[in-house]
Design a protein around this motif. Structure first.
Motif, short mmCIF file in Angstrom:
data_model
loop_
_atom_site.label_atom_id
_atom_site.label_comp_id
_atom_site.label_asym_id
_atom_site.label_seq_id
_atom_site.Cartn_x
_atom_site.Cartn_y
_atom_site.Cartn_z
N ILE A 331 0.84 -1.20 0.00
CA ILE A 331 0.00 0.00 0.00
C ILE A 331 0.88 1.25 0.00
N SER A 332 1.96 1.23 0.77
CA SER A 332 2.88 2.37 0.80
C SER A 332 3.53 2.58 -0.56
N GLY A 333 3.95 1.48 -1.20
CA GLY A 333 4.53 1.59 -2.54
C GLY A 333 3.53 2.12 -3.54
N GLY A 334 2.28 1.63 -3.45
CA GLY A 334 1.23 2.15 -4.34
C GLY A 334 0.97 3.63 -4.12
N ALA A 335 1.01 4.06 -2.85
CA ALA A 335 0.81 5.48 -2.55
C ALA A 335 1.95 6.32 -3.11
N MET A 336 3.17 5.80 -3.06
CA MET A 336 4.30 6.53 -3.65
C MET A 336 4.15 6.65 -5.16
N LEU A 337 3.67 5.58 -5.80
CA LEU A 337 3.40 5.66 -7.25
C LEU A 337 2.35 6.72 -7.54
N ALA A 338 1.29 6.76 -6.72
CA ALA A 338 0.24 7.77 -6.90
C ALA A 338 0.82 9.17 -6.72
N GLY A 339 1.73 9.32 -5.73
CA GLY A 339 2.37 10.62 -5.53
C GLY A 339 3.22 11.03 -6.72
N LEU A 340 3.93 10.05 -7.31
CA LEU A 340 4.76 10.33 -8.49
C LEU A 340 3.90 10.82 -9.66
N TRP A 341 2.80 10.12 -9.92
CA TRP A 341 1.94 10.50 -11.03
C TRP A 341 1.16 11.78 -10.72
N LEU A 342 0.89 12.01 -9.44
CA LEU A 342 0.23 13.25 -9.04
C LEU A 342 1.11 14.45 -9.40
N GLY A 343 2.42 14.27 -9.23
CA GLY A 343 3.35 15.35 -9.57
C GLY A 343 3.36 15.68 -11.04
N MET A 344 3.00 14.70 -11.87
CA MET A 344 3.00 14.94 -13.32
C MET A 344 1.66 15.51 -13.79
#
Length: 489
Positions: A331-344
């Protein structure tokens, strides 16, 4: 927790902590502190080391007394209640997730210099997926990998110190000009005065941040009472010693005026003496440093989410029953991915506003660690353990809390950090509000249940029981009266 984590040794735990702490903030961000304070930044690093010692001593005392996976979040809940534990846990988790998604972007930019054909989003996603999957191997295997990466970073700092010593001794300077004491001669030691030291403290504390993973890993050790205090001592000695040696080497090679916030000061210092390869080497060190920090951070994020789930602060399906917190890590890794794409997807200003909360969440957690320790020890009436307690209590507690709050308050004075304070406070208010609303809803639901009229059969049973009890009481009183009359005769 389980057998998997019991293999963490003193050295493995120390390397895990150093892997989290020594990151891009030191190799690149230290230039901001040097620009603010000049040579007096050495005093800032000493003060920062003392604060870290106070915080780790308090954390160690609570950890040895109660080595739980939730670490400071659990201690906060014990000291200030469930609402405080909920808020601190989620603020820490959210801030660190956003910070690590930003770190993934930074390391992707560095890697794209070597692989220009690869899209930034693909590189960042691959990095996050990699550090997440590696964490699924468990604490013992991860500590081995983390030990290697941390050792590489520490060797890089040690190598710079040795090269600096050789240059100062006159080897390989190539007529580059002043070196050693000649560089600092005539310079003001305190160019910015007290304000310069205060202004540098935020970035200095960022270079020390991440050591709280020692507490989160406590349940992964076989003997916390011995392992945790030793790991803390090794961490403090290595961190402060290497940091001070490297900064002294910098000042004896590079005038503070030539330090740029866009270039690592270590690269600038070595390039000045004809060591042009330093840029490539430092990029390799930076990549390994950031990857190491991400690996150790995901380790802590997974344990924090498991602690929140075990206390009922998450949906029930998030609870992990295995030794390794697979769900918390994924879940933490998925949230980091979401944060990465949120930045884009988001405008850059909005994304930076959110990401800058990472620094706030760490410093906020340190304030809470000290406050929780103060309250638990006061409630206990003395040290929580026989040894390894915080020395100088309660004065050291007050000094640390006041200093950390002052550093947090100084965030708007540092360019780009004002948003971090605002975003961090926003997350504190948000999660405190979520807990308050949830608690209010539960309280109202309980109240409605209690006020619900009893079904007729149940009411009749209660009435009959009350009548029978009353009859027994009257018969008992009659017996006592008869006995009294007989005794009177």
């Amino acid at each position: 927790m389980g057998k998997e984590g019991k293999g963490l040794s003193v050295w493995g735990l120390t390397m895990l902590a150093l892997g989290t702490v020594v990151g891009g903030s030191f190799f690149l961000g230290s230039s901001v502190a040097i620009r603010a304070a000049g040579p007096s930044v050495l005093l800032s690093y000493v003060i920062g080391g003392i604060l870290v010692y106070f915080i780790l001593s308090a954390l160690s005392e609570m950890t040895v007394a109660n080595p739980v996976a939730g670490s400071f979040r659990t201690y906060t809940e014990q000291a200030f209640g469930r609402g405080a534990g909920f808020t601190v846990g989620w603020v820490y988790w959210t801030g660190l997730v956003l910070a690590m998604s930003s770190e993934a972007t930074a390391v992707s930019i560095l890697l794209r210099g070597w692989f220009p054909a690869l899209p930034l989003a693909l590189l960042g996603s691959g990095i996050i997926a990699g550090v997440t999957l590696l964490n699924l191997l468990g604490a013992k295997r991860l500590s081995r990998l983390e030990s290697g990466l941390a050792a590489f970073k520490l060797l890089a700092i040690a190598a710079f110190v040795l090269i600096a010593a050789a240059l100062i001794a006159g080897f390989g300077t190539g007529g580059a000009g002043a070196v050693g004491l000649d560089v600092v001669r005539g310079q003001s030691i305190f160019p910015g005065g007290i304000a310069g030291i205060a202004g540098s403290m935020l970035m200095v504390m960022f270079t020390y941040a991440g050591f709280e993973v020692l507490g989160l890993a406590a349940s992964e050790t076989g003997n916390p009472g011995v392992t945790i205090p030793r790991a803390i001592r090794y961490t403090i000695v290595l961190l402060v010693g290497l940091y001070l040696a490297a900064i002294i080497g910098l000042f004896l090679l590079l005038p503070p005026a030539r330090v740029s916030e866009q270039v690592s000061p270590f690269v600038s210092a070595l390039s000045l003496y004809g060591l042009g390869w330093a840029g490539t080497v430092m990029n390799i060190v930076l990549v390994s440093a950031i990857l190491s920090t991400m690996l150790a951070s995901v380790f802590g994020l997974g344990r924090m989410l498991r602690s929140l789930a075990e206390e009922g602060h998450t949906p029930a399906w998030m609870r992990d029953r295995a030794d390794i917190p697979y769900r918390g890590i994924l879940i933490s890794g998925g949230a980091m991915l979401a944060g990465l794409w949120l930045g884009m997807l988001l405008p850059q200003g909005v994304y930076l506003f959110l990401v800058s909360s990472g620094g706030f969440s760490l410093l906020f957690s340190y304030v809470i660690i000290m406050a929780s320790h103060y309250r638990l020890r006061k409630r206990h009436g003395g040290p929580l353990i026989r040894q390894h307690g915080l020395r100088g209590y309660p004065y050291t507690s007050w000094i640390a809390i006041v200093s950390l709050v002052a550093i947090l308050a100084s965030m708007p004075l540092i360019p780009g950090q004002g948003g971090g304070l605002a975003a961090g406070v926003m997350f504190v208010v948000l999660f405190a509000g979520i807990y308050a609303l949830t608690a209010l809803r539960k309280a109202r639901g309980t109240g409605r249940y209690q006020r619900r009229p009893l079904p007729v059969p149940a009411a009749r049973v209660q009435m009959e029981a009350a009548e029978e009890l009353e009859g027994k009481r009257e018969r008992g009183q009659g017996i006592k009266k008869g006995a009294g009359i007989k005794q009177g005769k």
